[in-house]
Write a protein that holds these residues in place. Sequence first.
Motif, PDB file in Angstrom:
ATOM      1  N   LYS A  84      76.679 -12.210 -25.231  1.00 47.89           N
ATOM      2  CA  LYS A  84      75.502 -11.518 -24.696  1.00 47.89           C
ATOM      3  C   LYS A  84      74.251 -11.835 -25.528  1.00 47.89           C
ATOM      4  O   LYS A  84      73.174 -12.042 -24.981  1.00 47.89           O
ATOM      5  N   ASP A  85      74.435 -11.855 -26.855  1.00 44.38           N
ATOM      6  CA  ASP A  85      73.291 -12.060 -27.739  1.00 44.38           C
ATOM      7  C   ASP A  85      72.785 -13.496 -27.719  1.00 44.38           C
ATOM      8  O   ASP A  85      71.596 -13.749 -27.904  1.00 44.38           O
ATOM      9  N   TRP A  86      73.691 -14.442 -27.513  1.00 45.14           N
ATOM     10  CA  TRP A  86      73.329 -15.867 -27.585  1.00 45.14           C
ATOM     11  C   TRP A  86      73.710 -16.582 -26.299  1.00 45.14           C
ATOM     12  O   TRP A  86      74.292 -17.665 -26.319  1.00 45.14           O
ATOM     13  N   THR A  87      73.344 -15.980 -25.181  1.00 46.55           N
ATOM     14  CA  THR A  87      73.717 -16.519 -23.869  1.00 46.55           C
ATOM     15  C   THR A  87      73.163 -17.925 -23.647  1.00 46.55           C
ATOM     16  O   THR A  87      73.868 -18.814 -23.165  1.00 46.55           O
ATOM     17  N   LEU A  93      65.970 -28.168 -23.372  1.00 47.04           N
ATOM     18  CA  LEU A  93      66.871 -27.704 -24.427  1.00 47.04           C
ATOM     19  C   LEU A  93      66.089 -26.992 -25.522  1.00 47.04           C
ATOM     20  O   LEU A  93      66.461 -25.901 -25.957  1.00 47.04           O
ATOM     21  N   TRP A  94      64.978 -27.605 -25.966  1.00 50.80           N
ATOM     22  CA  TRP A  94      64.177 -26.996 -27.035  1.00 50.80           C
ATOM     23  C   TRP A  94      63.610 -25.648 -26.603  1.00 50.80           C
ATOM     24  O   TRP A  94      63.636 -24.684 -27.383  1.00 50.80           O
ATOM     25  N   GLU A 106      64.852 -12.114 -32.150  1.00 46.30           N
ATOM     26  CA  GLU A 106      63.830 -11.401 -32.918  1.00 46.30           C
ATOM     27  C   GLU A 106      63.400 -10.122 -32.196  1.00 46.30           C
ATOM     28  O   GLU A 106      63.195  -9.073 -32.839  1.00 46.30           O
ATOM     29  N   TYR A 107      63.286 -10.181 -30.870  1.00 42.92           N
ATOM     30  CA  TYR A 107      62.888  -9.000 -30.101  1.00 42.92           C
ATOM     31  C   TYR A 107      63.958  -7.910 -30.194  1.00 42.92           C
ATOM     32  O   TYR A 107      63.636  -6.730 -30.391  1.00 42.92           O
ATOM     33  N   SER A 111      65.885 -18.291 -27.161  1.00 41.54           N
ATOM     34  CA  SER A 111      66.993 -17.562 -27.782  1.00 41.54           C
ATOM     35  C   SER A 111      66.550 -16.914 -29.089  1.00 41.54           C
ATOM     36  O   SER A 111      66.908 -15.763 -29.379  1.00 41.54           O
ATOM     37  N   LEU A 112      65.775 -17.647 -29.883  1.00 36.59           N
ATOM     38  CA  LEU A 112      65.279 -17.096 -31.144  1.00 36.59           C
ATOM     39  C   LEU A 112      64.301 -15.947 -30.891  1.00 36.59           C
ATOM     40  O   LEU A 112      64.299 -14.941 -31.611  1.00 36.59           O
TER      41      LEU A 112
END
Length: 334
Positions: free
Chosen positions: A8-11, A308-309, A320-321, A315-316
């Motif tokens: 979930k966090d890094w979908t 991709l970038w 952070e949010y 994701s970052l």
Amino acid sequence: MRLIQFLKDWTLPVAIAVGTVSYMTFYYVPQLDELGDVLGPVFDVIFPLFVFLTLFVTFCKVDFHQMLPHRWHVGVLVAQLLLVALNIGIIFWVAGGGSGSEQATDNSQKLLWEAMLTCIIGPSASAAPVVTGKLGGNISTMTTYTLISSLASALMIPLVFPLLEQTVHISFMEAFLIILEKVSIVLLLPLVLGWLMQHYVKGVCRKIAAMPNLSFYFWAVSLSITTGITVKNIMNSSASLTLLLLIAVSTFVLCFVQFGIGRGIGRHLGEEVNAGQALFQKNTALSIWVAYMYLHPVASIGAGCYVLWQNIINSLELWEYRRRVSSRPNRGAR
């Protein structure tokens, strides 16, 4: 439970990894060639379907009364136009002359800057409102800018690209209508259906709105497919490894440049999240088509790397949010 929370966090990174590993598996295992031939047409159907579902679910939650032009729309659009003009100037300067090995070097540089241009001139991503919503931004005003950006790119692309490649045999109006058609299918149709759902099927619309992450997971599936296509284009490219690496690094830097400029404009005009996403998150599927239509297939690698970038940066941002939001109750507790 930890695995589920991690997914979930890094979908988005997981989606990128799945797309990459899936294609590489088919690429290196000859026994899967027949299965790949069968699945190829299936994914050609699934991809636009999931993009459509992503936007449809998002537009079921849009406040259509807030879909008005804002000052930050103008600021971001002007920044895009200036970046396009700067990039075109560099392309003309690079393509100015040379012979032999010098000419080959100039051609590689031209391809590099053309790859960059596809990542600048393209419209804001259709899924930008999805990520904006996850970051606490305004989905409605972001949707408005996505429409404005799509129209602006539909005007710019047929005007700019024939100046760079004289071999293009397609009129301005033909290109304009083709781009509008591509944008309308994935953007306007789900927008209209979302409006109809809000007004005439309110019960179903409320149930959809009650699942806040549904559109995000639909987008993750689309991203996985896009990643597989990107890896395929890179593996089958005729470009040298040096040029491919230059394109990858340059688009990485460009991501941060557009992100920083957008955030700066938004900070000045009170819409930092929206403006940042609007300028840097691009409709790379359209950019890839533009590269194939007007430029050189190698130029499409730029948009492929960019997707991709931009999703790694997304994701970052999301991480952070989440960290910032989760820390708020602790600071307020006494």
